[in-house]
Scaffold this active site. Structure first.
Site, PDB file in Angstrom:
ATOM      1  N   TRP A 150       0.819  -1.219   0.000  1.00 49.64           N
ATOM      2  CA  TRP A 150       0.000   0.000   0.000  1.00 49.64           C
ATOM      3  C   TRP A 150       0.855   1.272   0.000  1.00 49.64           C
ATOM      4  O   TRP A 150       0.325   2.365  -0.118  1.00 49.64           O
ATOM      5  CB  TRP A 150      -0.956   0.000   1.195  1.00 49.64           C
ATOM      6  CG  TRP A 150      -0.323  -0.377   2.483  1.00 49.64           C
ATOM      7  CD1 TRP A 150       0.353   0.428   3.351  1.00 49.64           C
ATOM      8  CD2 TRP A 150      -0.286  -1.688   3.068  1.00 49.64           C
ATOM      9  NE1 TRP A 150       0.797  -0.279   4.426  1.00 49.64           N
ATOM     10  CE2 TRP A 150       0.421  -1.588   4.290  1.00 49.64           C
ATOM     11  CE3 TRP A 150      -0.796  -2.929   2.690  1.00 49.64           C
ATOM     12  CZ2 TRP A 150       0.629  -2.683   5.126  1.00 49.64           C
ATOM     13  CZ3 TRP A 150      -0.582  -4.012   3.521  1.00 49.64           C
ATOM     14  CH2 TRP A 150       0.122  -3.895   4.714  1.00 49.64           C
ATOM     15  N   ARG A 151       2.178   1.106   0.133  1.00 51.21           N
ATOM     16  CA  ARG A 151       3.066   2.272   0.054  1.00 51.21           C
ATOM     17  C   ARG A 151       3.492   2.568  -1.383  1.00 51.21           C
ATOM     18  O   ARG A 151       4.260   3.486  -1.617  1.00 51.21           O
ATOM     19  CB  ARG A 151       4.305   2.043   0.930  1.00 51.21           C
ATOM     20  CG  ARG A 151       3.961   2.077   2.421  1.00 51.21           C
ATOM     21  CD  ARG A 151       5.161   1.844   3.293  1.00 51.21           C
ATOM     22  NE  ARG A 151       4.794   1.996   4.702  1.00 51.21           N
ATOM     23  CZ  ARG A 151       5.496   1.518   5.716  1.00 51.21           C
ATOM     24  NH1 ARG A 151       6.616   0.855   5.479  1.00 51.21           N
ATOM     25  NH2 ARG A 151       5.093   1.693   6.966  1.00 51.21           N
ATOM     26  N   GLU A 200      -5.667   0.487   5.654  1.00 49.65           N
ATOM     27  CA  GLU A 200      -5.789   1.136   6.957  1.00 49.65           C
ATOM     28  C   GLU A 200      -6.827   0.448   7.840  1.00 49.65           C
ATOM     29  O   GLU A 200      -6.607   0.246   9.038  1.00 49.65           O
ATOM     30  CB  GLU A 200      -6.138   2.615   6.784  1.00 49.65           C
ATOM     31  CG  GLU A 200      -4.979   3.471   6.315  1.00 49.65           C
ATOM     32  CD  GLU A 200      -3.813   3.473   7.282  1.00 49.65           C
ATOM     33  OE1 GLU A 200      -4.051   3.385   8.501  1.00 49.65           O
ATOM     34  OE2 GLU A 200      -2.668   3.556   6.824  1.00 49.65           O
ATOM     35  N   TYR A 206     -13.155  -8.298  15.139  1.00 45.03           N
ATOM     36  CA  TYR A 206     -13.760  -6.961  15.097  1.00 45.03           C
ATOM     37  C   TYR A 206     -14.568  -6.798  13.792  1.00 45.03           C
ATOM     38  O   TYR A 206     -14.293  -5.935  12.966  1.00 45.03           O
ATOM     39  CB  TYR A 206     -12.690  -5.868  15.194  1.00 45.03           C
ATOM     40  CG  TYR A 206     -11.880  -5.918  16.464  1.00 45.03           C
ATOM     41  CD1 TYR A 206     -12.331  -5.302  17.630  1.00 45.03           C
ATOM     42  CD2 TYR A 206     -10.667  -6.589  16.501  1.00 45.03           C
ATOM     43  CE1 TYR A 206     -11.585  -5.357  18.803  1.00 45.03           C
ATOM     44  CE2 TYR A 206      -9.924  -6.660  17.673  1.00 45.03           C
ATOM     45  CZ  TYR A 206     -10.391  -6.032  18.819  1.00 45.03           C
ATOM     46  OH  TYR A 206      -9.660  -6.090  19.976  1.00 45.03           O
ATOM     47  N   TYR A 264      -8.246   9.396  12.756  1.00 45.55           N
ATOM     48  CA  TYR A 264      -6.968   8.821  12.339  1.00 45.55           C
ATOM     49  C   TYR A 264      -7.036   8.320  10.895  1.00 45.55           C
ATOM     50  O   TYR A 264      -6.169   8.647  10.076  1.00 45.55           O
ATOM     51  CB  TYR A 264      -6.559   7.658  13.258  1.00 45.55           C
ATOM     52  CG  TYR A 264      -5.539   6.789  12.574  1.00 45.55           C
ATOM     53  CD1 TYR A 264      -4.214   7.199  12.462  1.00 45.55           C
ATOM     54  CD2 TYR A 264      -5.914   5.591  11.953  1.00 45.55           C
ATOM     55  CE1 TYR A 264      -3.282   6.444  11.776  1.00 45.55           C
ATOM     56  CE2 TYR A 264      -4.989   4.830  11.262  1.00 45.55           C
ATOM     57  CZ  TYR A 264      -3.680   5.258  11.178  1.00 45.55           C
ATOM     58  OH  TYR A 264      -2.766   4.520  10.475  1.00 45.55           O
ATOM     59  N   ASP A 323      -1.777   7.382  15.843  1.00 37.86           N
ATOM     60  CA  ASP A 323      -2.189   6.038  16.215  1.00 37.86           C
ATOM     61  C   ASP A 323      -1.372   5.608  17.431  1.00 37.86           C
ATOM     62  O   ASP A 323      -0.658   6.416  18.033  1.00 37.86           O
ATOM     63  CB  ASP A 323      -2.001   5.070  15.032  1.00 37.86           C
ATOM     64  CG  ASP A 323      -0.534   4.804  14.717  1.00 37.86           C
ATOM     65  OD1 ASP A 323       0.336   5.551  15.216  1.00 37.86           O
ATOM     66  OD2 ASP A 323      -0.263   3.853  13.964  1.00 37.86           O
ATOM     67  N   SER A 331     -12.034  -8.248  23.126  1.00 36.85           N
ATOM     68  CA  SER A 331     -11.876  -7.031  23.909  1.00 36.85           C
ATOM     69  C   SER A 331     -12.972  -6.985  24.977  1.00 36.85           C
ATOM     70  O   SER A 331     -14.155  -7.013  24.660  1.00 36.85           O
ATOM     71  CB  SER A 331     -11.962  -5.786  23.007  1.00 36.85           C
ATOM     72  OG  SER A 331     -13.174  -5.757  22.298  1.00 36.85           O
TER      73      SER A 331
END
Length: 349
Positions: free
Chosen positions: A20-21, A33, A78, A116, A134, A299
């Site tokens: 992704w860079r 992200e 998540y 963010y 972050d 979590s």
């Protein structure tokens, strides 16, 4: 300033070669992200490649079913991240003519994108001067400047956000943001940071004051609660009984085995006498333990799960339950929590 220049110089020498860079496409950066939230790079990288391959643009992502998105997400945890991504993709198609936005003001309006993520996408794709903050950035700034404000307090967050924006190299914000995050991930690590070879060591307050292990400060969250999940394996020929979870709890819309939750861990004798077990499977069903109990940590929740085969049941007595039979060969088409996925893979291969 020297801080920013030193960080960028270090980055150019030590950065990882991540896919992704090599792009300024905000859609691809968005995928990376969100996948990397709460996920290590090594774990997230295969998922990134999977999503780019199956959904090469936002239109294909938006047109997929939620079940398909969740199935490809399976194992990342998540799951609300995946559902929010799906909603965001649909909004991009509807409100932005299918062109993924690159400005902070447009990005922040999309489901699942916070300060963010919006700052990261805007700075990486369009060089918008928005500082990212972050966990890695919190740690670097707290140690370098010796900041005692808790990073998860309202006041502390304001302090770090303001400082991060002041330090931002406005001529190359995307590069600087990448650099400070990478510095925190590789150099200024949470545990055992390589302070002896750190380019910022001489000016680092935590290093000078021997407080590296103390910073950053974080307020303790609420204690995790324990839950006790009893999963039942009910086979009927080449089919197995499954349940699709509803709203209002973990793993929304994912598939699991029939579940009866109890207030504590029960052995088979105690479980067989449970009213819910008798109601669902009859008084004469034989229960058989499959493997050892498993602790699955989420979590704020510790799930203590055990898997039990049901032999000689009298059919499902409670017609109101939402359980239904699925062909075992089709289990791979269902999106499942990692706990269930791992168990069924061990059971059927």
């Amino acid at each position: 300033m020297a801080f920013s220049n030193d960080i960028i110089t270090w980055y150019n020498q030590h950065k990882r070669d991540l896919p992704w860079r090599h792009t300024t496409d905000p859609y691809v950066i968005w995928l990376s992200e969100v996948i990397l939230q709460q996920t290590r790079v090594a774990q997230g990288l295969p998922y990134f490649h999977r999503f780019v391959s199956h959904f090469p643009d936002v239109a294909s992502f938006a047109s997929a079913s939620e079940g398909e998105i969740l199935r490809h997400w399976q194992g990342l945890g998540y799951y609300s991240r995946a559902r929010n991504m799906h909603r965001a993709a649909k909004a991009v198609v509807a409100d932005h003519d299918g062109v993924f936005p690159s400005s902070y003001d447009d990005l922040i309006k999309l489901k699942g994108i916070g300060e963010y993520t919006a700052s990261a996408i805007a700075s990486f794709s369009a060089n918008e001067p928005r500082a990212v903050v972050d966990g890695n950035v919190f740690r670097v700034l707290a140690r370098y400047f010796g900041i005692d404000e808790p990073i998860n307090s309202t006041g502390g967050r304001k302090v770090f956000l303001r400082l991060a924006q002041e330090l931002l190299d406005s001529s190359r914000p995307g590069l600087y943001n990448q650099a400070i995050m990478e510095f925190g991930a590789l150099q200024c690590k949470p545990n055992n940071p390589d302070c002896g070879n750190c380019v910022l060591r001489l000016e680092c307050q935590a290093w000078k004051e021997n407080r590296v292990k103390e910073l950053p400060v974080k307020l303790k969250g609420k204690a995790s609660r324990n839950r006790y999940f009893n999963y039942f394996v009910v086979e009927n020929g080449d089919r197995i009984l499954m349940n699709k979870r509803g709203r209002g709890d973990i793993w929304e819309s994912l598939y699991e085995l029939p579940l009866i939750e109890t207030t504590h861990r029960m052995d088979l004798a105690e479980l067989a006498a449970e009213e819910a077990v008798i109601a669902h499977f009859g008084p004469n069903a034989g229960l058989r333990q499959l493997g050892r109990p498993v602790k699955h940590v989420l979590s704020h929740q510790n799930l203590h799960a055990q898997f039990i085969a049901v032999d000689g049941h009298e059919g499902l007595n409670d017609k109101k339950i939402a359980w239904s039979y699925v062909f075992i060969k089709d289990l791979g088409t269902l999106a499942k929590p990692q706990l269930i996925y791992s168990f069924l893979k061990g059971l059927y291969g």
